[in-house]
Design an enzyme around this catalytic site. Structure first.
Site, PDB file in Angstrom:
ATOM      1  CD  GLU A 179     -12.950  -6.048  78.126  1.00 14.81           C
ATOM      2  OE1 GLU A 179     -11.723  -6.105  77.972  1.00 14.81           O
ATOM      3  OE2 GLU A 179     -13.615  -5.018  77.853  1.00 14.81           O
TER       4      GLU A 179
ATOM      5  CG  ASN B  45     -12.811   0.721  74.871  1.00 19.06           C
ATOM      6  OD1 ASN B  45     -12.750   0.480  73.675  1.00 19.06           O
ATOM      7  ND2 ASN B  45     -13.954   0.984  75.462  1.00 19.06           N
TER       8      ASN B  45
ATOM      9  CB  SER C  93     -16.833   0.457  76.659  1.00 17.87           C
ATOM     10  OG  SER C  93     -17.085   1.849  76.556  1.00 17.87           O
TER      11      SER C  93
ATOM     12  CG  HIS D  69     -17.337  -4.149  77.169  1.00 12.68           C
ATOM     13  ND1 HIS D  69     -16.022  -3.913  76.838  1.00 12.68           N
ATOM     14  CD2 HIS D  69     -18.079  -3.344  76.347  1.00 12.68           C
ATOM     15  CE1 HIS D  69     -15.967  -3.017  75.868  1.00 12.68           C
ATOM     16  NE2 HIS D  69     -17.192  -2.663  75.555  1.00 12.68           N
TER      17      HIS D  69
END
Length: 284
Positions: free
Chosen positions: A154, A192, A121, A142
């Site tokens: 992702e 993130n 991540s 991800h």
């Protein structure tokens, strides 16, 4: 040429993310090999899958029996068991050195035409792949937590990742019932990089007494139409994971990603959120 017929998926790591990826793969008719270092970790991962499938079955959210889905998952501690997989997804701890070691081992057992993916991540796909002779076949896939529930995945493109590998990653994620978006290999990617400052600012607002815990979460849920406020989401993710991600971004991108003091204090106290029973909320 890259192997495009995917029947058998390998998953490295039987924790929350690894077991979730294994469950989703098996639910969508893939045979799955889930590998971890210790038999006890495999047993815990399988138990997590079984419990999740039972809940979904009780809500009539499965198209076939939970037993049939469970039977598609094989647990192992042997890295060689991944040799017959058409795709391997690494979902180990967020440590660059550990991930590099895993990928070096995978290159030794998997064919040159096998797609290798990481569920990281925050860590650089390029850095993880740099230990390989063929870094161009490594891509970030991800998944969001909890994997069986969240729709998004992702896809992260490393410096050497080829267009063929990137497109296959999107395709595989779609066959798992997910919707994808794509990110360049920059710190934090899309999710993130935006999410961690949001969570940290929510924690600072709480720590500074601007509003109560419940009002902060209610304000964000009702005011911005997100399903969870920053404090409840941090508990759900795990405060230790939030701290690690924030520290990685802080190291790479500077002051605006500095972790909130209260986040560090709670992690040091062992209050990691839902998984330990206490975080910003009490789950006992």
């Amino acid at each position: 040429m890259l192997r495009t017929e995917i029947d058998r998926i390998g998953v490295v790591g039987a924790g929350t993310m690894g077991s979730g990826i294994a469950q989703v793969g098996a639910t969508h008719s893939y045979n799955v090999v889930m590998r971890d270092l210790e038999p006890e970790l495999i047993e815990d991962g399988i138990a997590t899958v079984e419990s999740s499938l039972e809940r979904l079955e009780s809500r009539e959210d499965l198209e076939e029996s939970s037993d049939r889905i469970r039977d598609r998952i094989e647990g192992t501690t042997a890295i060689d068991a991944l040799a017959d997989c058409d795709l391997v997804v690494e979902a180990a701890v967020e440590s660059l050195s550990i991930k590099r070691e895993i990928f070096a081992d995978l290159e030794g057992v998997c064919g040159e035409d096998v797609l290798l993916a990481t569920n990281t991540s925050t860590l650089s796909i390029t850095s993880i792949a740099s230990v390989l002779d063929r870094p161009e076949r490594v891509v970030g896939i991800h998944f969001m937590n909890p994997v069986p529930i969240m729709d998004g995945v992702e896809i992260v493109v490393g410096e050497k990742t080829t267009d063929e590998v990137t497109e296959l990653a999107h395709e595989v994620a779609r066959t798992l019932g997910k919707t994808t978006w794509e990110s360049d290999d920059k710190p934090g990617f899309v999710t993130n990089r935006i999410l961690m400052p949001w969570i940290n600012e929510g924690i600072r607002v709480f720590d500074e007494g601007v509003a109560t815990r419940d009002d902060i979460d209610a304000g964000m849920e009702l005011g911005t139409n997100v399903p969870m406020g920053p404090l409840s989401l941090a508990d759900h993710i795990g405060l230790d994971i939030c701290l690690h991600a924030s520290e990685t971004l802080y190291e790479e991108l500077g002051e605006r990603f500095k972790p909130a003091y209260l986040l560090k204090r709670k992690v040091e106290a062992g209050d990691l959120g839902k998984k330990t029973g206490t975080g910003f909320y009490d789950y006992e």
